[in-house]
Design an enzyme around this catalytic site. Structure first.
Site, PDB file in Angstrom:
ATOM      1  N   HIS A  43     -34.227  22.801 -26.251  1.00 12.23           N
ATOM      2  CA  HIS A  43     -34.898  22.751 -27.548  1.00 12.23           C
ATOM      3  C   HIS A  43     -34.106  23.464 -28.640  1.00 12.23           C
ATOM      4  O   HIS A  43     -34.648  23.844 -29.661  1.00 12.23           O
ATOM      5  CB  HIS A  43     -36.317  23.340 -27.451  1.00 12.23           C
ATOM      6  CG  HIS A  43     -37.249  22.550 -26.583  1.00 12.23           C
ATOM      7  ND1 HIS A  43     -38.553  22.889 -26.388  1.00 12.23           N
ATOM      8  CD2 HIS A  43     -37.047  21.429 -25.850  1.00 12.23           C
ATOM      9  CE1 HIS A  43     -39.124  22.010 -25.576  1.00 12.23           C
ATOM     10  NE2 HIS A  43     -38.225  21.119 -25.227  1.00 12.23           N
ATOM     11  N   ASP A  66     -36.349  24.022 -22.300  1.00  7.73           N
ATOM     12  CA  ASP A  66     -36.962  24.650 -23.483  1.00  7.73           C
ATOM     13  C   ASP A  66     -35.834  25.233 -24.351  1.00  7.73           C
ATOM     14  O   ASP A  66     -34.689  24.799 -24.231  1.00  7.73           O
ATOM     15  CB  ASP A  66     -37.982  25.703 -23.030  1.00  7.73           C
ATOM     16  CG  ASP A  66     -39.115  25.874 -24.030  1.00  7.73           C
ATOM     17  OD1 ASP A  66     -38.814  26.122 -25.212  1.00  7.73           O
ATOM     18  OD2 ASP A  66     -40.288  25.754 -23.649  1.00  7.73           O
TER      19      ASP A  66
END
Ligand code: NAG
Ligand code: NAG
Ligand code: NAG
Ligand code: NAG
Length: 401
Positions: free
Chosen positions: A243, A220
């Site tokens: 991310h 993430d």
């Protein structure tokens, strides 16, 4: 009389010296006789007892977990402590695989209300998250079970975390709440691309946070900057997989504090979905917060799908009304010296709020090449008129409204 004193005095001096030298050495080794910790076994009791002793010491103290692998079900190491304290993890501590074995379902290891903590030693906090990732639906379910964060720092001040690795956390790797003057140096986050919700370092309501010479690979956001963050310096951070580096998401709840003074410098972002990003929910509650004084500079993008993003229409899983403008005000933001490659066709995307357009946004020296096959690189801007220096046309708000 004379004779007696002659015999007693040296004895007294000896005892005095012995007791002071003990306090000064101040080393609390969990595998020492007092604590009885052993490699390949559970050191939860030993470590908790060592913490209690070290934290009560009136002079600087050091807890040592020597090299080796240990089981650890988890704990909250609480202050305030009487003097600075170093926690030297040389070995690897492993979390239980199943959440129900942790003392708290949202936390594996926490440091709380400590001033002058040094967490060091080159060791590894291994969250053993593989099983938890399969059950994790926290990104769409607020009542999800898989919440255990590897390392929480709650109200930790004037402290350093250096040469430490966090691996395979069940949820976020690191969460900062209410911290001030906390530096991460030569820190490592390691989890596979497929791990769900494993943000690297998340922070909120924290000030003067430094992250330097740090490598983050996870499933993430590498760094996620929540509301109430002020004066964050992230320098020489390598991010990927993951991310990217994100501010937000903001504007979802009523009581959010502003974000300001964010300096992201000299970072490399590789093979991620997003590069550098500010995201806010539309349909913000009545009183929106603000994001200002944010600077992304000297960033290398390596095959990043969305390298430069402001997204005030952030609405994953359709949990909001995208037609209602965000009430988060974004101003004084710069993107400078951003080079490398984009794997998606939109190199620069600035979607600001219709109600509160972005102000004072700068795009300088942005040079990206396209590695995908969907036409050519472009850019998209809404409710923003950035200052543009040395940016080729396709990336300089090619479509604008
Ligand atoms: C954090 O970084 C800032 C800016 O580089 C620097 O002035 C400050 O001394 C650093 N603080 C710590 C604790 O490393
Ligand atoms: C950047 O950080 C890495 C560790 O992630 C380190 O090896 C390297 O020396 C650092 N570079 C600079 C210029 O400090
Ligand atoms: C940024 O990286 C370059 C090259 O690695 C290095 O020479 C420079 O000192 C770094 N700057 C900062 C502020 O870390
Ligand atoms: C933005 O920058 C301008 C000019 O430097 C300054 O006057 C203004 O106060 C800043 N706004 C915010 C919200 O920080």
């Amino acid at each position: 009389m004379d004779l007696k004193l002659k015999n007693i005095l040296p004895m007294f001096v000896y005892l005095l010296l012995a007791s002071t030298s003990n306090a000064q050495s101040g080393v609390y080794d969990v595998t020492g006789a007092n604590y009885g910790g052993k490699a390949n076994s559970d050191i939860t009791q030993a470590l908790s007892k060592a913490w209690t002793d070290a934290c009560a010491s009136t002079s600087a103290s050091k807890i040592v977990v020597p090299s080796g692998t240990y089981k650890f079900v988890g704990a909250t190491f609480k202050g305030p402590c009487k003097a600075p304290i170093e926690f030297q993890l040389q070995g690897t501590v492993q979390a239980p695989e199943h959440i129900k074995e942790l003392p708290k379902e949202d936390t594996w290891v926490a440091f709380e209300r400590i001033d002058g903590l040094t967490l060091s030693g080159g060791g590894i906090f291994d969250g053993q998250g593989t099983t938890a990732w399969k059950q994790n639906d926290c990104h769409k379910n607020k009542n999800c079970k898989s919440k255990a964060v590897n390392l929480r720092f709650n109200f930790v001040t004037n402290s350093i975390v250096r040469e430490i690795t966090t691996k395979d956390s069940k949820n976020f790797h690191v969460n900062l709440l209410g911290c001030n003057n906390l530096a991460f140096q030569h820190f490592t986050v390691s989890a596979p691309k497929e791990s769900v919700n494993t943000d690297g370092i998340h922070m909120g309501r924290s000030t003067e946070i430094n992250i330097t010479d740090t490598t983050i690979g996870t499933g993430d956001d590498c760094i996620s900057i929540g509301h109430g963050t002020k004066q964050l310096h992230a320098t020489n951070v390598t991010c990927g997989p993951g991310h990217g580096i994100s501010i937000g998401s903001l504007g979802r709840t009523e009581d959010e504090e502003p974000v300001s003074g964010i300096f992201i410098k000299n970072c490399t972002i590789s093979n991620t979905d997003n590069g550098v990003r500010i995201k806010t929910w539309p349909a913000s509650p009545a009183k929106g917060t603000a994001v200002s004084d944010v600077h992304f500079e000297d960033i290398i993008m390596d095959n990043v799908k969305n390298p430069v993003v402001i997204d005030q229409e952030y609405c994953p899983h359709k949990l909001c009304t995208p037609e209602v403008s965000s009430k988060v005000k974004i101003s004084n933001v710069s993107f400078k010296n951003i080079k490398g490659s984009s794997s998606g066709p939109v190199g620069v995307k600035l979607l600001c709020s219709g109600k509160l357009p972005c102000e004072n946004v700068e795009l300088s020296n942005i040079d990206l090449t396209y590695t995908g096959d969907k036409g050519s690189l472009t850019s998209e801007c809404k409710h923003v008129k950035p200052t543009i220096n040395n940016v080729a046309k396709p990336l300089a708000c090619a479509t604008s409204s």
